[in-house]
Design an enzyme around this catalytic site. Structure first.
Site, PDB file in Angstrom:
ATOM      1  N   ASP A  12       5.059 -21.666  -1.596  1.00  0.00           N
ATOM      2  CA  ASP A  12       4.789 -23.073  -1.344  1.00  0.00           C
ATOM      3  C   ASP A  12       4.148 -23.676  -2.605  1.00  0.00           C
ATOM      4  O   ASP A  12       4.706 -23.558  -3.683  1.00  0.00           O
ATOM      5  CB  ASP A  12       3.910 -23.191  -0.090  1.00  0.00           C
ATOM      6  CG  ASP A  12       3.710 -24.617   0.389  1.00  0.00           C
ATOM      7  OD1 ASP A  12       4.625 -25.168   1.017  1.00  0.00           O
ATOM      8  OD2 ASP A  12       2.630 -25.172   0.134  1.00  0.00           O
ATOM      9  N   HIS A  46       9.377 -21.018   6.952  1.00  0.00           N
ATOM     10  CA  HIS A  46       8.624 -21.324   5.739  1.00  0.00           C
ATOM     11  C   HIS A  46       7.605 -20.255   5.372  1.00  0.00           C
ATOM     12  O   HIS A  46       7.307 -20.059   4.193  1.00  0.00           O
ATOM     13  CB  HIS A  46       7.908 -22.662   5.915  1.00  0.00           C
ATOM     14  CG  HIS A  46       7.201 -23.131   4.685  1.00  0.00           C
ATOM     15  ND1 HIS A  46       7.846 -23.347   3.483  1.00  0.00           N
ATOM     16  CD2 HIS A  46       5.887 -23.409   4.456  1.00  0.00           C
ATOM     17  CE1 HIS A  46       6.976 -23.747   2.579  1.00  0.00           C
ATOM     18  NE2 HIS A  46       5.777 -23.784   3.138  1.00  0.00           N
TER      19      HIS A  46
END
Length: 327
Positions: A103, A296
């Site tokens: 991320d 994610h």
């Protein structure tokens, strides 16, 4: 987490909190987390890296957890964050490191690798592909792409509003974010046109997931209840500043060996397809693996697969027990 040790390290004016495993002096692997996380997102990787012969270190990055230093948006521009990473490599007594980023930590790993290539042995990037330079400021590009539809990165540009929403019930907020952006949560997740907050379309599961137990979530909750969300959100608010700083740069190639890992159900990968397609143009030594049934939170959702791919890559790019030449 008994195998993992915690301590503080002075670096770039910060009193940086780190977790580490393995023998100091072994090849250094720095694991850089994203939002809304802390070092503990690497709890499944640190022991495995250590057992494989690496000195594995995961810091709480600037503005997260036990590391301060993100009081202003300016504090969180990528050039300063990259300086944090290089200073941490110095503080740990290493010449260079393997960077493993997820991320925002992935975006930071790309920045360090391109601006300090002599300090980076290899990069393992998770979730955020590297697309080279952008012709427009990030928020301008996002407004054109998403139009009037809600998009969380634009929502985070507001002062105080997202802090109030996320901070009203920290446990609910984190549980919702972790679940809804996972492969399981994405199966039923859809942003409504009239959403006004990041949590509006999210649901909280009745039971904790296999990869985020209650005791794991407790750790994150305690940190964000202590610090609030402003430091973490300032990373998003500094995007345009970072873009302005880098406009004059002429070196966007990453020379280090790179493994990019993505999740098939990761929404970030879904809206980053152009960057993914451009990636080979800027990363000549690139390996890409996309994992199915993975959202994610890739290093937690598919920890065994991530560890297997990462160790196989490092065995070639940065084998333990060897001196690593400069790239």
């Amino acid at each position: 987490m008994g195998f993992i040790q915690e301590r503080r390290v002075p670096a770039n004016g910060l009193d940086m909190f780190i977790a580490e495993a393995g023998v100091k002096g072994a090849p250094l692997v720095l694991c850089l987390h994203g939002f809304p996380e802390c070092w503990a997102s690497w709890r499944y990787q640190l022991p495995v890296l250590a057992q494989s012969g690496y000195h594995a270190v995961a810091p709480d990055l600037r503005g997260y957890g036990e590391t301060r230093g993100a009081a202003t948006v300016e504090d969180c521009r990528l050039s300063r964050l990259a300086g944090d990473v290089v200073a941490l490599i110095d503080a740990l007594g290493a010449e260079r490191a393997v960077l493993v980023g997820h991320d925002w930590g992935c975006a930071l790993a790309w920045e360090v690798a391109r601006t300090y290539p002599e300090r980076v042995t290899a990069v393992v990037g998770l979730s955020v592909p590297y697309g080279g330079p952008s012709p427009r400021a990030p928020t301008e590009a996002m407004r054109e792409l998403f139009g009037d539809h809600f998009f969380y990165m634009l929502y985070f540009q507001q002062a105080e509003v997202p802090e109030r929403e996320l901070g009203e019930d920290v446990r609910y907020s984190l549980r919702a974010l972790f679940h809804n952006l996972s492969a399981e949560g994405m199966a039923n997740f859809q942003v409504a046109p009239d959403d006004s907050g990041v949590l509006d379309s999210m649901r909280v599961p009745a039971r904790p997931s296999r990869w985020m137990r209650e005791e794991d979530l407790d750790y994150y909750v305690a940190r964000f209840e202590k610090t609030g969300f402003t430091g973490a959100l300032n990373w998003y608010r500094a995007m345009d500043i970072s873009w302005e700083e880098s406009r004059a740069d002429d070196n966007w190639t990453i020379q280090a060996p790179v493994l990019f890992l993505g999740g098939m159900q990761d929404p970030v990968l879904m809206f980053s397809q152009k960057a993914l397609a451009r990636m080979p143009d800027y990363v000549p030594n690139l390996n890409t693996v996309v994992l199915d049934q993975c959202g994610h939170w890739i290093q937690m959702e598919q920890a065994a697969e991530v560890n297997r791919e990462m160790l196989a890559f490092l065995a070639e790019a940065a084998p333990p027990g060897e001196d690593h030449p400069e790239p």
